[in-house]
Design an enzyme around this catalytic site. Sequence first.
Site, mmCIF file in Angstrom:
data_model
loop_
_atom_site.group_PDB
_atom_site.id
_atom_site.type_symbol
_atom_site.label_atom_id
_atom_site.label_comp_id
_atom_site.label_asym_id
_atom_site.label_seq_id
_atom_site.Cartn_x
_atom_site.Cartn_y
_atom_site.Cartn_z
ATOM 1 C CE LYS A 158 -4.043 1.951 2.342
ATOM 2 N NZ LYS A 158 -4.928 2.200 1.209
HETATM 3 N N1 PMP Z 1 -7.302 -1.002 -3.424
HETATM 4 C C1 PMP Z 1 -6.888 0.237 -3.153
HETATM 5 C C2 PMP Z 1 -6.136 0.991 -4.194
HETATM 6 C C3 PMP Z 1 -7.152 0.817 -1.906
HETATM 7 O O1 PMP Z 1 -6.743 2.071 -1.634
HETATM 8 C C4 PMP Z 1 -7.871 0.084 -0.940
HETATM 9 C C5 PMP Z 1 -8.168 0.707 0.397
HETATM 10 N N2 PMP Z 1 -7.115 0.481 1.293
HETATM 11 C C6 PMP Z 1 -8.295 -1.221 -1.265
HETATM 12 C C7 PMP Z 1 -7.989 -1.726 -2.526
HETATM 13 C C8 PMP Z 1 -9.047 -2.052 -0.282
HETATM 14 O O2 PMP Z 1 -8.213 -2.438 0.776
HETATM 15 P P1 PMP Z 1 -8.768 -2.618 2.245
HETATM 16 O O3 PMP Z 1 -9.969 -3.488 2.132
HETATM 17 O O4 PMP Z 1 -7.648 -3.291 2.952
HETATM 18 O O5 PMP Z 1 -9.087 -1.281 2.777
#
Ligand code: PMP
Length: 293
Positions: A158
Amino acid sequence: MSALQIDTSRGVAWIDGELRPLAGASLHFLSHGLANASCVFEGLRVYDGRVFRLRAHCERLLESAAIVGMAVRWSLSKIVAAIEAVVAAQRIGDGYVRPVVWRGHEALGISGRGARVHLAVAALPVGDPYAEVRAAGVRVALSRWRRPAPDVAPVRAKAAASYLVGGLALAEAQAAGFDDALLLGPSGGLAEATGANLFVVRAGRLVTPPPDCFLDGVTRREVIALASARGLAVDVRRIDPRELGECDEAFLTGTAAEVLPIRAIDGRALPAARPIGDALVAAYRERVRRAGE
Ligand code: PMP
């Protein structure tokens, strides 16, 4: 969809090991994380004073940092405790937490060697930012931007760098009157939205692409588990964009979005009845307020 508004004039943040007023926090403009994108982060939700899937997010934060070569000085349990401390200090009932890891300004070189690795955590009171659109569903457009191949960018981290393209795709979609954008992957299969993962429903089966060029969402994994527990078949496979014209339902999943039904794709309205999406919206809402990891 509304962006989270942040009032930095109040509250405390945990910055490199100490709780300090958020108002005094600042960043040197020569920070490596800024010009060279050595920055990873997380987004977590607080429900009834408890941080949902706290460990999973902290594990991913450390994995993201490791993927982009940053050694974090704090252990998993220290980071968990730091987040709990910021949430408790502000007595947050429902809120959002943003931990950030970045390289500082001590070295200007491309690799960032010699620059200090920092960790800071902010938490803010937030209700449900998507409450209004969840009932109606969102309108999405297929973007001209794509998610990169895993040998083009560190797709499982991330990383702040990934959000440049996501931000451009979202801004373009919004300028054209849509709520969000869907991005394809390098081989032309559907990948995800700009801040959430994608599921479609075809003939009663849930389908979601394998996270081979995008973030494997904590919410995505939770929704797969919730669906499986309800006896719903979940196929993790490539989704051709032409399948969007044939799906019965589609929805996004993410920490901020939760489970967010899609109402229309590129102007094509999806059926108004969303039995599977509605069931998962409710199941997820119930899950986040239930005790336990
Ligand atoms: N893809 C992206 C680009 C994101 O920013 C997020 C949000 N964090 C997600 C997918 C979903 O991830 P999560 O369920 O862990 O929040």
